[in-house]
Design a protein around this motif. Structure first.
Motif, mmCIF file in Angstrom:
data_model
loop_
_atom_site.group_PDB
_atom_site.id
_atom_site.type_symbol
_atom_site.label_atom_id
_atom_site.label_comp_id
_atom_site.label_asym_id
_atom_site.label_seq_id
_atom_site.Cartn_x
_atom_site.Cartn_y
_atom_site.Cartn_z
ATOM 1 N N VAL A 46 4.090 -12.188 0.249
ATOM 2 C CA VAL A 46 5.196 -12.290 -0.714
ATOM 3 C C VAL A 46 6.302 -11.300 -0.378
ATOM 4 O O VAL A 46 7.485 -11.598 -0.557
ATOM 5 C CB VAL A 46 4.676 -12.060 -2.149
ATOM 6 N N VAL A 47 5.936 -10.120 0.127
ATOM 7 C CA VAL A 47 6.923 -9.065 0.404
ATOM 8 C C VAL A 47 6.994 -8.735 1.894
ATOM 9 O O VAL A 47 7.306 -7.612 2.263
ATOM 10 C CB VAL A 47 6.610 -7.784 -0.419
ATOM 11 N N LYS A 48 6.756 -9.729 2.743
ATOM 12 C CA LYS A 48 6.690 -9.483 4.183
ATOM 13 C C LYS A 48 8.009 -8.973 4.756
ATOM 14 O O LYS A 48 8.006 -8.310 5.782
ATOM 15 C CB LYS A 48 6.239 -10.736 4.926
ATOM 16 N N HIS A 49 9.131 -9.254 4.106
ATOM 17 C CA HIS A 49 10.428 -8.790 4.592
ATOM 18 C C HIS A 49 10.695 -7.327 4.195
ATOM 19 O O HIS A 49 11.653 -6.722 4.673
ATOM 20 C CB HIS A 49 11.544 -9.689 4.071
ATOM 21 N N LEU A 50 9.829 -6.751 3.357
ATOM 22 C CA LEU A 50 10.021 -5.371 2.906
ATOM 23 C C LEU A 50 9.002 -4.405 3.495
ATOM 24 O O LEU A 50 9.186 -3.193 3.398
ATOM 25 C CB LEU A 50 9.906 -5.316 1.371
ATOM 26 N N VAL A 51 7.918 -4.925 4.059
ATOM 27 C CA VAL A 51 6.821 -4.061 4.501
ATOM 28 C C VAL A 51 6.480 -4.310 5.964
ATOM 29 O O VAL A 51 6.877 -5.315 6.555
ATOM 30 C CB VAL A 51 5.553 -4.270 3.649
ATOM 31 N N LYS A 52 5.737 -3.352 6.526
ATOM 32 C CA LYS A 52 5.203 -3.468 7.876
ATOM 33 C C LYS A 52 3.703 -3.231 7.779
ATOM 34 O O LYS A 52 3.263 -2.280 7.123
ATOM 35 C CB LYS A 52 5.859 -2.420 8.781
ATOM 36 N N VAL A 53 2.917 -4.107 8.423
ATOM 37 C CA VAL A 53 1.458 -4.002 8.369
ATOM 38 C C VAL A 53 0.975 -3.352 9.660
ATOM 39 O O VAL A 53 1.324 -3.782 10.758
ATOM 40 C CB VAL A 53 0.816 -5.383 8.199
ATOM 41 N N ILE A 54 0.159 -2.311 9.496
ATOM 42 C CA ILE A 54 -0.441 -1.606 10.625
ATOM 43 C C ILE A 54 -1.935 -1.868 10.552
ATOM 44 O O ILE A 54 -2.585 -1.496 9.587
ATOM 45 C CB ILE A 54 -0.158 -0.091 10.539
ATOM 46 N N ARG A 55 -2.496 -2.547 11.533
ATOM 47 C CA ARG A 55 -3.915 -2.892 11.488
ATOM 48 C C ARG A 55 -4.762 -1.831 12.114
ATOM 49 O O ARG A 55 -4.527 -1.077 12.881
ATOM 50 C CB ARG A 55 -4.163 -4.212 12.185
ATOM 51 N N ILE A 103 -6.390 -2.134 6.393
ATOM 52 C CA ILE A 103 -5.044 -2.215 6.953
ATOM 53 C C ILE A 103 -4.182 -1.180 6.254
ATOM 54 O O ILE A 103 -4.444 -0.788 5.122
ATOM 55 C CB ILE A 103 -4.423 -3.617 6.791
ATOM 56 N N LYS A 104 -3.165 -0.733 6.960
ATOM 57 C CA LYS A 104 -2.179 0.176 6.382
ATOM 58 C C LYS A 104 -0.901 -0.613 6.186
ATOM 59 O O LYS A 104 -0.491 -1.375 7.061
ATOM 60 C CB LYS A 104 -1.933 1.367 7.298
ATOM 61 N N ILE A 105 -0.277 -0.424 5.041
ATOM 62 C CA ILE A 105 0.949 -1.132 4.700
ATOM 63 C C ILE A 105 2.028 -0.090 4.443
ATOM 64 O O ILE A 105 1.835 0.818 3.644
ATOM 65 C CB ILE A 105 0.752 -2.015 3.457
#
Length: 58
Positions: free
Chosen positions: A49-58, A4-6
């Motif tokens: 934990v940091v879901k409000h700061l990051v975006k996950v690209i699958r 995954i890309k974060i």
């Protein structure tokens, strides 16, 4: 394993200390920086934990 890309999309300036340490552990130090990790439960827990700061690209 799948990867995954974060991407960090929000600033860490007013975040709690544990969230800053989690971003450091993920390898994110700057805004809009993208890192690639394997899709493991440990990494996904860190992202949670940091879901409000990051975006996950699958």
């Amino acid at each position: 394993m799948a990867t995954i890309k974060i991407q960090q999309v929000r600033s860490r300036i007013k975040c709690m200390k544990n969230q800053k340490r989690t971003l450091d552990a993920l390898g994110l130090h700057k805004m809009n920086q993208v890192v690639e990790h394997e899709d493991t439960p440990a990494i996904m827990g860190m992202v949670e934990v940091v879901k409000h700061l990051v975006k996950v690209i699958r």
